[in-house]
Design an enzyme around this catalytic site. Structure first.
Site, mmCIF file in Angstrom:
data_model
loop_
_atom_site.group_PDB
_atom_site.id
_atom_site.type_symbol
_atom_site.label_atom_id
_atom_site.label_comp_id
_atom_site.label_asym_id
_atom_site.label_seq_id
_atom_site.Cartn_x
_atom_site.Cartn_y
_atom_site.Cartn_z
ATOM 1 N N ARG A 335 0.603 -1.072 -0.187
ATOM 2 C CA ARG A 335 0.180 -0.483 0.200
ATOM 3 C C ARG A 335 1.147 1.230 -0.222
ATOM 4 O O ARG A 335 1.857 1.000 1.221
ATOM 5 C CB ARG A 335 -1.136 -0.052 1.512
ATOM 6 C CG ARG A 335 -1.697 -1.117 1.604
ATOM 7 C CD ARG A 335 -2.800 -0.759 2.719
ATOM 8 N NE ARG A 335 -3.498 -2.213 2.445
ATOM 9 C CZ ARG A 335 -4.812 -2.404 3.273
ATOM 10 N NH1 ARG A 335 -4.838 -1.330 4.360
ATOM 11 N NH2 ARG A 335 -5.392 -3.820 2.988
ATOM 12 N N ARG A 350 1.310 1.629 10.153
ATOM 13 C CA ARG A 350 1.348 2.255 8.926
ATOM 14 C C ARG A 350 2.024 1.951 7.671
ATOM 15 O O ARG A 350 3.288 2.796 7.839
ATOM 16 C CB ARG A 350 0.642 3.114 8.399
ATOM 17 C CG ARG A 350 -0.222 3.378 7.768
ATOM 18 C CD ARG A 350 -1.049 5.074 7.462
ATOM 19 N NE ARG A 350 -2.142 4.831 8.846
ATOM 20 C CZ ARG A 350 -3.212 4.874 9.125
ATOM 21 N NH1 ARG A 350 -3.419 3.997 7.204
ATOM 22 N NH2 ARG A 350 -3.622 4.215 9.221
ATOM 23 N N GLU A 422 -7.015 -0.449 14.483
ATOM 24 C CA GLU A 422 -7.480 -0.888 14.330
ATOM 25 C C GLU A 422 -7.043 -1.919 13.504
ATOM 26 O O GLU A 422 -5.903 -1.961 12.866
ATOM 27 C CB GLU A 422 -8.387 -0.397 12.373
ATOM 28 C CG GLU A 422 -9.066 -0.980 12.015
ATOM 29 C CD GLU A 422 -9.487 -0.736 10.275
ATOM 30 O OE1 GLU A 422 -9.706 -1.354 9.309
ATOM 31 O OE2 GLU A 422 -8.841 0.998 10.105
ATOM 32 N N SER A 425 -11.421 -5.785 9.784
ATOM 33 C CA SER A 425 -12.217 -5.852 9.260
ATOM 34 C C SER A 425 -13.104 -5.952 8.620
ATOM 35 O O SER A 425 -12.621 -7.393 8.101
ATOM 36 C CB SER A 425 -12.188 -4.337 8.073
ATOM 37 O OG SER A 425 -12.094 -4.720 7.211
ATOM 38 N N ARG A 476 0.085 -5.422 13.156
ATOM 39 C CA ARG A 476 -0.704 -4.967 14.186
ATOM 40 C C ARG A 476 -1.268 -5.746 15.178
ATOM 41 O O ARG A 476 -1.299 -5.527 15.977
ATOM 42 C CB ARG A 476 -2.166 -4.086 12.632
ATOM 43 C CG ARG A 476 -1.537 -2.823 12.376
ATOM 44 C CD ARG A 476 -2.402 -1.978 12.096
ATOM 45 N NE ARG A 476 -2.400 -1.497 11.150
ATOM 46 C CZ ARG A 476 -3.587 -0.351 11.021
ATOM 47 N NH1 ARG A 476 -4.865 -0.314 11.045
ATOM 48 N NH2 ARG A 476 -3.239 1.027 9.810
#
Length: 512
Positions: A335, A350, A422, A425, A476
């Site tokens: 990403r 990140r 987070e 999801s 994470r």
């Protein structure tokens, strides 16, 4: 204002009529070089958004080539009549999702396309009528007149068909920006409007000063960000020593747990065609695109295994007896993290490249809400078994990506960051992706008997629903485990479920 379901048989999705074989032309754009030895050639990465544009100044081409490059790379057979008949609901949905789709322009283009299509059919009918007249006997002068009339009609038809093709391309470009419809229970507004569905556990209490994962990793020799920055750039990292074992343990434990629930394991390609990225609903947004694309190619690096798994059954009609199809896929993810900066995104939180295990389900339309609940329960059960303190959120309308009908996020407590972050999801995309990917199933129940034979007696195929959920995003999870299980002596307790996957080790400690 909350949006309700607009159609009882399909969960509030844009209706598409037929599938179209996609094309994969991909224009080139200049950008900086990055070397990937395993590709055996030098490739150039660029944001996908720039890859979808053409630049005569840097890429000379003929007018024909430019026209082809500016056309949609694929076509979704969108039911524009359904959109027109439900204009107010679609417009409201665009507003509550803060989408930049231009519904008025789509409807104007559709009306123009519809009228031009009727004109094409009229002229084609006249040309056929003239051709039929010429089959009979007639005077030479009459035949010559018909020849001239047929020639004029043919030339006019060619021009009209070219105009129709260009208009259809423009219509596709605009209509593909329209997002999925929204579940009626989704909170309306920005991320702050998201509601808590569930709160699990409590934050750990420490009798000593809490360290963040960066400090812990430095003391235990688990990461090397400085060398990675020199080798690859910022937001890259080396995992070292016990961090490598922890990553492998997390991946193997996650795969084993999800496979127990009936999921088929996959590893996926990590380069995919740009058209597949778009069909899965990842729409590039200017300089903030998260997608790395490769110059002089129609390929992109994946940001999630959702993309190659979504393409696994592309352009297929599945037997209903195969559904649901459940997959759990391991991949590396890439990403750009454009615009990401600040202390809240430091360290592993990140990064540009990471390992992830993704769950993905293809199912019948009436079952997708059930499987959405199943996916979030799998996530919650796994995070609970690791002893994490977390909350599950029902994400607000403006935080939904274009494909998501509804999305649940899980945020876990990260003591070193002193906040929830987070970690996963779970999204129900209904038939938004499958209608673009061309994935359908044929119901096993036959329709009412017809006197006609052959295909008329088969039930018409329907689009499947797709769902995806993060089972484990490694960086994470490492943050959570290091920060929540840190000990006063600087060591890290290994949660019991992971110990068999780390050779029975229960503690990560300093090297002697």
């Amino acid at each position: 204002m909350k949006m309700g379901c607009l159609n009882g048989t399909t969960l509030s999705c844009l209706k598409l009529a037929t599938t179209v074989t996609p094309t994969f032309a991909f224009p080139s754009q200049p950008s900086s070089f990055h070397n990937l030895p395993f590709l055996r050639r030098t490739i150039k990465f660029k944001p996908l958004s720039s890859a979808l544009q053409t630049s005569p100044a840097t890429s000379p081409s003929t007018t024909k080539d430019h026209d082809q490059a500016s056309r949609p790379q694929w076509k979704a057979a969108i039911d524009f009549k359904w959109i027109k008949d439900n204009k107010e609901a679609v417009a409201s949905n665009i507003r509550i999702r803060n989408s930049d789709a231009d519904l008025e322009l789509v409807l104007q283009l559709y009306d123009s396309f519809f009228n031009l299509q009727k004109e094409v059919e009229r002229v084609r009918g006249e040309r056929n009528a003239v051709a039929n007249k010429m089959k009979g006997k007639m005077e030479q002068s009459e035949r010559q007149r018909l020849i001239e009339e047929g020639k004029n009609l043919k030339e006019g038809l060619i021009a009209l068909e070219e105009d129709l093709l260009k208009l259809n391309d423009k219509l596709q470009q605009e209509a593909q920006r329209i997002p999925n419809m929204t579940h009626p229970d989704v909170p309306i507004g920005g991320e702050d409007s998201s509601t808590t569905r569930k709160l699990v556990g409590s934050a750990p209490e420490f009798s000593f000063p809490v360290k963040d994962h960066l400090e812990l990793g430095k003391e235990l020799d688990l990461f090397d960000f400085d060398t990675a920055a020199e080798v690859s750039g910022s937001k890259f990292y080396y995992l070292k020593n016990d961090a490598v074992l922890l990553e492998m343990a997390l991946l193997n434990w996650t795969l084993s747990e999800v496979m127990k629930r009936g999921f088929t394991p996959l590893t996926t390609p990590e380069l995919v065609r740009s058209s597949v990225v778009e069909k899965c609903g990842f729409q590039p947004r200017g300089n903030n695109t998260q997608v790395y694309s490769i110059e002089d190619s129609d390929q992109c690096l994946i940001g999630t295994a959702e993309i190659p798994v979504g393409g696994l059954h592309m352009d297929s009609i599945l037997a209903e007896t195969l559904l649901p199809l459940k997959y759990v896929a391991f991949s590396h993810c890439f990403r750009t993290e454009a615009g990401a900066a600040g202390s809240a995104t430091r360290g592993l939180y990140r990064v540009h490249q990471f390992s992830k295990v993704e769950m993905f389900i293809f199912c019948r339309p009436e079952e997708s809400e059930y499987y959405h609940e199943e996916l979030i329960k799998i996530e919650e059960d796994m995070f609970s078994s690791l002893g994490l303190h977390f909350k599950t959120l029902d994400m607000a309308s403006e935080d939904l990506g274009a494909p998501a009908y509804r999305k649940f996020d899980v945020e876990a407590w990260m003591p070193g960051l002193d906040r929830f972050g987070e970690i996963s999801s779970a999204s129900n995309c209904t038939d938004y992706q499958s209608r673009r990917l061309g994935i359908r199933f044929r119901p096993s129940e036959a329709p009412v008997a017809s006197p006609k034979k052959s295909k008329g007696n088969l039930a018409p195929p329907q689009f499947v629903h797709t769902l995806n959920a993060t089972a484990c995003a490694v960086p994470r999870m490492i943050i959570c485990l290091l920060e929540n299980y840190q000990q006063e002596d600087g060591s890290i307790l290994v949660p019991e479920p992971l110990r068999p996957f780390m050779g029975g080790r229960s503690v990560i400690s300093r090297k002697s």
